[in-house]
Design an enzyme around this catalytic site. Structure first.
Site, PDB file in Angstrom:
ATOM      1  N   ALA A  15      42.983  43.422  42.396  1.00  0.00           N
ATOM      2  CA  ALA A  15      43.150  44.700  41.710  1.00  0.00           C
ATOM      3  C   ALA A  15      42.408  44.756  40.378  1.00  0.00           C
ATOM      4  O   ALA A  15      42.188  45.844  39.849  1.00  0.00           O
ATOM      5  CB  ALA A  15      44.633  44.976  41.486  1.00  0.00           C
ATOM      6  N   SER A  17      39.628  42.224  39.700  1.00  0.00           N
ATOM      7  CA  SER A  17      38.308  41.614  39.846  1.00  0.00           C
ATOM      8  C   SER A  17      38.046  41.295  41.312  1.00  0.00           C
ATOM      9  O   SER A  17      38.976  41.198  42.119  1.00  0.00           O
ATOM     10  CB  SER A  17      38.189  40.330  39.009  1.00  0.00           C
ATOM     11  OG  SER A  17      39.039  39.319  39.524  1.00  0.00           O
ATOM     12  N   ARG A  19      35.433  38.758  43.947  1.00  0.00           N
ATOM     13  CA  ARG A  19      34.608  37.557  43.961  1.00  0.00           C
ATOM     14  C   ARG A  19      34.059  37.343  45.362  1.00  0.00           C
ATOM     15  O   ARG A  19      34.676  37.747  46.351  1.00  0.00           O
ATOM     16  CB  ARG A  19      35.416  36.329  43.510  1.00  0.00           C
ATOM     17  CG  ARG A  19      36.601  35.999  44.395  1.00  0.00           C
ATOM     18  CD  ARG A  19      37.694  35.262  43.648  1.00  0.00           C
ATOM     19  NE  ARG A  19      38.251  36.033  42.580  1.00  0.00           N
ATOM     20  CZ  ARG A  19      39.198  36.960  42.723  1.00  0.00           C
ATOM     21  NH1 ARG A  19      39.685  37.247  43.912  1.00  0.00           N
ATOM     22  NH2 ARG A  19      39.655  37.620  41.691  1.00  0.00           N
ATOM     23  N   ASP A 233      44.995  40.387  51.307  1.00  0.00           N
ATOM     24  CA  ASP A 233      44.762  39.113  50.623  1.00  0.00           C
ATOM     25  C   ASP A 233      45.963  38.182  50.705  1.00  0.00           C
ATOM     26  O   ASP A 233      45.795  36.951  50.748  1.00  0.00           O
ATOM     27  CB  ASP A 233      44.315  39.319  49.172  1.00  0.00           C
ATOM     28  CG  ASP A 233      45.223  40.228  48.356  1.00  0.00           C
ATOM     29  OD1 ASP A 233      46.337  40.567  48.828  1.00  0.00           O
ATOM     30  OD2 ASP A 233      44.825  40.616  47.244  1.00  0.00           O
ATOM     31  N   THR A 234      47.179  38.732  50.763  1.00  0.00           N
ATOM     32  CA  THR A 234      48.347  37.857  50.895  1.00  0.00           C
ATOM     33  C   THR A 234      48.382  37.186  52.264  1.00  0.00           C
ATOM     34  O   THR A 234      48.800  36.032  52.388  1.00  0.00           O
ATOM     35  CB  THR A 234      49.648  38.639  50.654  1.00  0.00           C
ATOM     36  OG1 THR A 234      49.552  39.340  49.419  1.00  0.00           O
ATOM     37  CG2 THR A 234      50.845  37.708  50.611  1.00  0.00           C
ATOM     38  N   GLY A 398      46.925  31.727  41.469  1.00  0.00           N
ATOM     39  CA  GLY A 398      46.641  31.449  40.063  1.00  0.00           C
ATOM     40  C   GLY A 398      47.749  30.733  39.330  1.00  0.00           C
ATOM     41  O   GLY A 398      47.497  29.988  38.371  1.00  0.00           O
TER      42      GLY A 398
END
Length: 478
Positions: A15, A17, A19, A233-234, A398
């Site tokens: 949400a 950034s 990559r 993503d989860t 993270g």
């Protein structure tokens, strides 16, 4: 299994950034490197908050150029949001951001037609005002012929082919988690046209080849396939939990903490709905049974308010503050909006009759104790509601960099915590691609490869667990 090393580009969009990571996979090797990182800055227009999806797509192209020659590409992103296409396949405006205010009051209108308990029993999704279902009821859909969720929209631009990947589709509140197909009854009753969605895809399905124009712009040599991954993503992060067997809980940490279990079937009871657990679909017929917790957003906002002090020093000072002196409910919606976070945390402690944290170290300790307490509650309630005991908690994302939070989570849960990998979503993305191309045979083998190749840290529980029960009692509950 081939002994050669194969390269996969994992596009992982968060949400704030995005990559592009390159995963190199061999029989006994798994290496991940960052090719390109770029900002994701939503834009507030007169009509509301929008995603700058063209900038995101430009970042993806730049990342693929930086990645160099790869054997496949996979895309994962945040959930629920979508782009609308017209009859010619052109995008109709920038996708609306899930924090936009257009869904205010929409849930109550939906529940007047499909009561909340009935909606949960049919779709298994916890209430969140931004669920795709509520967005669609609020959206005029003028001229729209196709709806593509964010990862599927970017895949379409890369390949020219349209599909709807299942793990992300399960966050729309329009999927039946028992059949793993569309909930036609719910959609019909709410006047939602499921024909807007492209056909469902499974993780690992082919999603097309990079278009010639994309190859030219990125400098890649074709053909380069795009592979559907766990595009929520989860879902990709949970695929990268380095677990063996079934007796584990996971916490995907970052701005949010997503704490729960991997199950073989959904839990659709009224008790589960009241406890605010969600049933999202994962790989290989699994269900991600989890609760959303505010996460490190609380600390990020405080650090921003304090002028970005050195985080390592702040955590060292917080470790010296007495444990569980003050705690707050990390799931309370009062903390959802940005701004004045240190003051709001202090106000919550004052209102509950606890000592008021004043210094940055005291507030940081309050946040980390509160997150560990929320992790404890979610893990314990998930085990009870699903009748699924666990022996270990895996922390990925993270938050694995925060050793104090990992240790406090072990203490609170009374279970060992295994922390790592940090880039779990990108690694899960890579593993699904590797499996689709025959380099990894199944999810268990992929997780074993992660365990053998990625740095992991184990934290054993310490201290008296009764302290955590007493702290929870201050907030209400056991």
């Amino acid at each position: 299994m081939s002994a050669s090393v194969t390269s996969y580009a994992a596009v992982d969009l968060g949400a704030s950034s995005g990559r592009v990571m390159v995963g190199r996979v061999g029989h006994d090797s798994l290496e991940l490197t960052e090719a390109h990182r770029f900002a994701n800055r939503p834009v507030r227009l007169p009509e509301g908050l929008r995603w700058d999806v063209l900038s995101l797509y430009g970042g993806v192209l730049d990342g693929l150029r930086a990645a160099g020659q790869v054997d496949s590409v996979g895309i994962d992103s945040w959930a629920v949001d979508y782009g609308l296409l017209d009859a010619d396949g052109a995008l109709i405006g920038n996708p609306v951001h899930y924090r936009d205010s257009r869904t205010e009051g929409v849930a109550q209108k939906v529940w007047a037609t499909v009561p909340a308990p009935e909606l949960y029993a049919a779709t298994g999704l916890q209430y969140a005002p931004f669920n795709t279902l509520y967005q669609l009821v609020a959206d005029r859909l003028t001229g729209a012929q196709r709806l593509l969720l964010i990862p599927d929209l970017l895949t379409y631009w890369l390949t020219g082919e349209q599909g709807t990947e299942l793990t992300n589709a399960s966050t729309t509140q329009l999927i039946d988690p028992r059949t793993r197909g569309w909930s036609y009854d719910i959609a019909e009753r709410l006047g939602i046209d499921l024909g807007l969605f492209a056909p469902l895809r499974q993780p690992g399905d082919p999603a097309g080849l990079l278009r010639p124009e994309v190859l030219e712009e990125t400098g890649l040599s074709g053909p380069v396939p795009v592979t559907a991954v766990g595009s929520h993503d989860t879902a990709s992060a949970v695929a990268a939990v380095p677990a063996s067997g079934e007796r584990f809980a996971y916490i995907c940490t970052g701005t949010w903490s997503l704490a729960g279990l991997e199950l073989n079937a959904p839990v659709l009871t009224e008790e589960s709905r009241a406890a605010n657990f969600t049933n999202e679909l994962g790989l290989d017929g699994t269900v991600r049974y989890l609760r959303n917790i505010m996460g490190l957003w609380l600390l990020q906002e405080c650090v921003r308010a304090w002028g970005d002090p050195d985080l390592g020093e702040l955590l060292r000072e917080a470790a010296e503050v007495p444990a569980l002196r003050s705690v707050v409910d990390a799931g309370d919606a009062v903390f959802l909006a940005p701004g004045r976070m240190p003051e709001r945390i202090a106000e919550a402690c004052r209102a509950s009759g606890q000592p008021v944290p004043v210094s940055p170290a005291e507030i940081t300790r309050c946040i980390l104790d509160s997150l560990a307490l929320a992790h404890r509650k979610a893990v314990e309630e998930a085990q009870r509601l699903a009748d699924h005991p666990v022996d270990v908690v895996h922390v990925v994302g993270g938050g694995t960099r925060n050793a104090l939070l990992c240790q406090l989570t072990a203490d609170a849960c009374g279970l060992p915590v295994v922390a790592g990998p940090t880039e779990a979503a990108a690694l899960g993305n890579v593993l699904v691609q590797a499996r689709a191309h025959g380099l990894v045979s199944d999810l268990a083998v992929g997780r074993d490869l992660l365990t053998r190749t990625q740095p992991l840290t184990r934290y054993e529980p310490q201290g008296d667990p009764a302290r955590w029960r007493e702290a929870q009692a201050r907030l209400g509950g056991n």
